[in-house]
Each structure stands twice: as structure tokens, then as C-alpha cells.
Write a protein that holds these residues in place. Structure first.
Motif, PDB file in Angstrom:
ATOM      1  N   TRP A  41       3.372   7.922   7.454  1.00 18.00           N
ATOM      2  CA  TRP A  41       3.180   6.509   7.789  1.00 18.00           C
ATOM      3  C   TRP A  41       3.983   6.153   9.033  1.00 18.00           C
ATOM      4  O   TRP A  41       5.147   6.534   9.168  1.00 18.00           O
ATOM      5  N   LEU A  42       3.356   5.433   9.944  1.00 16.97           N
ATOM      6  CA  LEU A  42       3.997   4.960  11.161  1.00 16.97           C
ATOM      7  C   LEU A  42       3.867   3.443  11.241  1.00 16.97           C
ATOM      8  O   LEU A  42       2.956   2.859  10.642  1.00 16.97           O
ATOM      9  N   GLY A  43       4.753   2.832  11.995  1.00 14.60           N
ATOM     10  CA  GLY A  43       4.685   1.388  12.141  1.00 14.60           C
ATOM     11  C   GLY A  43       3.571   0.929  13.051  1.00 14.60           C
ATOM     12  O   GLY A  43       3.194  -0.247  13.048  1.00 14.60           O
ATOM     13  N   THR A  44       3.035   1.862  13.836  1.00 14.66           N
ATOM     14  CA  THR A  44       1.943   1.531  14.750  1.00 14.66           C
ATOM     15  C   THR A  44       0.990   2.714  14.823  1.00 14.66           C
ATOM     16  O   THR A  44       1.301   3.803  14.334  1.00 14.66           O
ATOM     17  N   GLN A 104       7.815  10.301  14.195  1.00 12.93           N
ATOM     18  CA  GLN A 104       8.733   9.322  13.622  1.00 12.93           C
ATOM     19  C   GLN A 104       9.776   8.884  14.647  1.00 12.93           C
ATOM     20  O   GLN A 104      10.128   7.695  14.714  1.00 12.93           O
ATOM     21  N   GLY A 122       1.621  -0.648   7.574  1.00 13.97           N
ATOM     22  CA  GLY A 122       1.738   0.369   8.609  1.00 13.97           C
ATOM     23  C   GLY A 122       0.443   1.116   8.820  1.00 13.97           C
ATOM     24  O   GLY A 122      -0.630   0.693   8.386  1.00 13.97           O
ATOM     25  N   HIS A 123       0.536   2.240   9.495  1.00 14.08           N
ATOM     26  CA  HIS A 123      -0.640   3.037   9.848  1.00 14.08           C
ATOM     27  C   HIS A 123      -0.387   4.482   9.457  1.00 14.08           C
ATOM     28  O   HIS A 123       0.663   5.054   9.742  1.00 14.08           O
ATOM     29  N   ARG A 124      -1.389   5.069   8.835  1.00 11.83           N
ATOM     30  CA  ARG A 124      -1.264   6.438   8.363  1.00 11.83           C
ATOM     31  C   ARG A 124      -1.874   7.393   9.384  1.00 11.83           C
ATOM     32  O   ARG A 124      -2.899   7.105   9.993  1.00 11.83           O
ATOM     33  N   ASP A 154       7.956   6.529  16.926  1.00 13.25           N
ATOM     34  CA  ASP A 154       7.640   5.280  16.252  1.00 13.25           C
ATOM     35  C   ASP A 154       8.871   4.392  16.134  1.00 13.25           C
ATOM     36  O   ASP A 154       8.789   3.164  16.262  1.00 13.25           O
ATOM     37  N   THR A 155      10.024   4.994  15.919  1.00 13.45           N
ATOM     38  CA  THR A 155      11.261   4.243  15.731  1.00 13.45           C
ATOM     39  C   THR A 155      11.852   3.780  17.046  1.00 13.45           C
ATOM     40  O   THR A 155      12.352   2.653  17.154  1.00 13.45           O
TER      41      THR A 155
END
Length: 441
Positions: free
Chosen positions: A89-92, A144, A64-66, A147-148
Motif C-alpha cells: 500500500w502506498l499513499g499515492t 515506500q 491509499g493505493h495498492r 512514497d514517504t
């Protein structure tokens, strides 16, 4: 091979890397340790020690990406100040979720701005450590959510209401926001009232849903606004024209418990020195290594201007020279007085907000941190006290604010050389004055 290509995963590895950096850069041991810890993927040496001593893994071992979220605070009663920073932390990448301009489309993000490819920070100082943490947690929950769901906040409120009219909005709505799906071009209404308030209107809301044919869904994930204070998230959309709710609910229900102040695990630090994220440091170091020909491309220009590189914007120019700090403070006070009363006059507010943002950038280039301490810098153009949401102003009030903007023009012309950047700023001031003068009472 440069030592910067090494990614240590232990404290001993960080220490060895610091020894190499100390020799390569000619810096002292403690700063070298801080750099080594950040290259290893931590916020700083203290963060590395806390994680690795407890048997944790190096942050970048996680997919992931911080993104770092930072807020500075100052408690005037106790005369204390500091900085709060949280890494999530994010998925993108955050910049793939939302543009810098769209940060203003949601209450939790509106005061944040990009400080680096992995860093968002508020430019105004809040009034306490607790307030700083709450602001960061709210921003983290909102990121979040994005991101979701892959939805973006929107100001097109009418698109989410039945028949496009706000008068048709769901009864008992509170702390709501509008969300947009870029792929389907559909909208969703996120309502976040406090649970007792919405329970008292449950029958009324059910009748509204049946009458307008809108779906209402309640995820188990409690939401973005104030989940630890009792607010709850409801998703509302047209089942044929809006965002489908079932996939959004399923995605949100897979999220862990919301990030809240009570479980704060970020970094609390002094307000100085200013925090630079690992991504910001890497970007700045890469820019410093550009060939001389590339550097000249940024700095070439008329003698009346100076070149610089602005984050996410690129090469820019500002007037050559620098305005005294006390004069910046005077200009900032004048601009903040206009902003405090013009929120509902966007022709004034948006332009003046852009003017102060640009002058804030110029100030950063004109003075270093030794000359202009961080807390003093924050006070120059931001952190205005209170806002009025008046729909109109009296003729005397409009005349007062026009005079303030005219005074800003005179000050800038006195302290900066005539140049394209200054003329562009003057043009915005003229447009702001024109909008203020035509604001009907």
C-alpha cells in the motif's frame, strides 16, 4: 446495475457476486469466483479466503493505493518455476511517484516495467524463488521510501557531491543512490553501507562532513538495500543547497519495519497463467466496452500495419503479420549478445534495449499464451546471462557485434512488410551500428 459495481466484503458476498458474473459473462463458476474476488479488491480467490477467514477486512477498505509487484522465476537445477507477487500500500499512485523511464534510475526498480495502473513486473525470469522474493522486497522498500519522502531517484550523481565532483564523495560509501526533490530542485545522497564497514571509518566520515560542510543523518528505519543483512541507511546533503534532512528522517522513522524476505506474505503461484492485477483487468474490460467508433480509432491505419494499445503509451502500430517464434528467438539471441557487452556504450545499449522492448511488444500481439507459453516468451528477448561492463571493445569485437545487428536488420526485413514501424526500428538499428563502429578502443 451491473454486478461489477458491487464490492463484497465477505466470502458469501464474493460467492453471490460470482453467480451474477457467471450469468452475465457466460463463464464457468471457478473463473467467475476469481473475477469476483479481484473486484472485491483481492489478488485472487485464495487471497480473499486467507484474509476473510482470519477476520481481516477487504483490502480496499484501507485508504491509499495498492500496487502489485511480480517476479517470475525458474530454477534450472530442480527444473521448477513459479511466480511471486506481493501487494503493498502506498499513499499515492506509483505512477505519481515515478515515471516508467525513471524506473531505470534505481537498482531495485531497473528491471521492472508497468504491466497495469496498479502493477509492476520484471520481464526477465530470475533464477530462484528466493531471488524473486528478494527482488520484490527491495522494490517494495524503494517504493515506500519514495512514497514517504516524495523524492525521485536520479542519475545526476554530480549534483549530490561537494563541488559536483565524485572524488569528493563521502569515504566508505556503498550501495548508494541519488535522490531529487521536484519542488525544491534539490538533491540528496543516500548511502547504504554495511554497519561494521562504516563503523571502522566513522572518524574519517566525521572529518569529511566537517571539511565539506555536509550533514549526515542516520534514520532509525534501516533502509532499502539489505536491511536484514546488515546494511544501514545514511542520508547526506548540503545543508544550504541540498534536501533538508530533518523532515526526511522524521518521515522515514514513522515507517514500519522494512519488508524483507524472512517475513514474506505475498503470493507464491505457478508461472502460468500470467498474473493480471485488478487494475489491469478493469482497464482491459473498460477498453473492451468502448464504442466501435473508438475501437476503429485505434485500429485504423495502412494495410501493412496493425493497431494495438500499449500500457501508459496509448495507441501504437506494428507491422502486419508475425515472425516465427524460432526467428524471434534468433533475433533475441543476437540482441542480447550485443547488450551483454555494451552497457558502457549508451549509444548502443539504450537503442538496442529499446529495440528488444519493441520486438517484445510485437511478439505479445503476434502470439497468444496457448501458442507461446509464458516461460518461453520471457526467454525470447530478456534474461540474458551475465553482462560485461567493459569500457572499450577490440576492433574484432566491434566488428562481430556490428555483424549481429546487420543480421537482425536482414531478418526483420525478410519477415515483416515495409511499414513505418519497421522503418523506425531499422533507423534505431542503423544508429546503434554507427555508435558501435565509432566506439574507440
Amino acid at each position: 446495475m451491473s454486478s461489477e459495481a458491487i464490492r463484497p466484503s465477505t466470502l458469501d458476498g464474493i460467492k453471490r457476486l460470482a453467480n451474477s458474473i457467471k450469468v452475465e459473462r457466460g463463464i464457468k463458476h471457478i473463473p467467475a469466483l476469481e473475477v469476483a474476488a479481484q473486484l472485491a479488491g483481492f489478488q485472487n480467490l485464495k487471497h480473499a479466503q486467507n484474509v476473510l477467514k482470519n477476520g481481516g477486512n477487504r483490502p480496499n477498505a484501507r485508504p491509499g493505493h495498492r500496487v502489485y509487484l511480480t517476479v517470475y522465476w525458474r530454477d534450472k537445477e530442480s527444473d521448477t518455476r513459479g511466480r511471486e507477487t506481493l501487494a503493498i500500500w502506498l499513499g499515492t499512485l506509483w505512477s505519481d511517484l515515478i515515471t516508467p523511464a525513471q524506473l531505470d534510475h534505481h537498482r531495485a526498480l531497473t528491471h521492472f516495467q508497468p504491466e497495469g495502473p496498479d502493477h509492476l513486473a520484471r520481464r526477465d525470469m530470475v533464477q530462484s524463488q528466493a531471488q524473486a522474493r528478494r527482488a520484490i522486497c527491495a522494490a517494495a522498500r524503494t517504493l515506500q521510501f519514495m512514497d514517504t519522502t516524495k523524492l525521485r531517484p536520479s542519475k545526476s550523481h554530480s549534483r549530490a557531491f561537494p563541488a559536483g565532483r565524485s572524488s569528493n564523495a563521502v569515504p566508505g560509501r556503498d550501495h548508494y543512490s541519488i535522490w531529487y526533490d521536484r519542488e525544491s530542485k534539490r538533491y540528496l545522497f543516500a548511502d547504504e553501507p554495511y554497519e561494521p564497514a562504516v563503523e571502522s571509518r566513522a572518524a574519517e566520515r566525521a572529518a569529511w562532513s566537517e571539511h565539506h560542510g555536509f550533514d549526515i543523518a542516520k534514520p532509525s528505519w534501516p533502509g532499502m538495500y539489505n536491511p536484514d543483512g546488515g546494511s544501514r541507511l545514511y542520508l547526506i546533503a548540503d545543508p544550504t543547497k541540498g534536501v533538508p534532512l530533518a523532515p526526511i528522517v522524521a518521515a522515514l522513522d514513522r515507517l514500519p519495519a522494512p519488508i524483507v524476505e524472512a517475513t514474506w506474505d505475498g503470493e507464491s503461484a505457478p508461472s502460468t497463467p500470467i498474473f493480471f492485477s485488478p487494475g489491469t483487468i478493469a482497464r482491459n474490460e473498460a477498453a473492451a466496452k468502448l464504442p466501435a467508433t473508438e475501437t476503429r480509432k485505434v485500429t485504423r491505419g495502412p494495410r501493412s500495419t496493425v493497431g494495438y494499445v500499449q500500457t501508459f503509451v496509448g495507441p501504437q502500430r506494428r507491422p502486419k503479420g508475425r515472425m516465427p517464434i524460432e526467428v524471434h528467438a534468433q533475433v533475441g539471441k543476437l540482441l542480447k549478445s550485443v547488450l551483454a557487452t555494451s552497457y558502457n556504450r549508451k549509444g548502443v545499449y539504450n537503442r538496442v534495449n529499446g529495440i528488444r522492448s519493441e520486438l517484445d511488444e510485437w511478439t505479445q500481439r503476434e502470439y497468444n499464451h496457448a501458442e507461446l507459453p509464458n516461460e518461453q516468451f520471457f526467454e525470447l528477448y530478456y534474461h540474458e546471462s551475465g553482462s560485461s561492463f567493459a569500457r572499450t571493445l577490440s576492433p574484432d569485437e566491434r566488428t562481430l557485434h556490428v555483424g549481429s545487428l546487420e543480421q537482425v536488420k536482414q531478418i526483420l526485413a525478410q519477415h515483416y512488410p515495409d511499414s513505418p514501424p519497421l522503418r523506425a526500428l531499422m533507423k534505431k538499428l542503423d544508429a546503434s551500428i554507427g555508435s558501435m563502429q565509432t566506439w574507440s578502443s
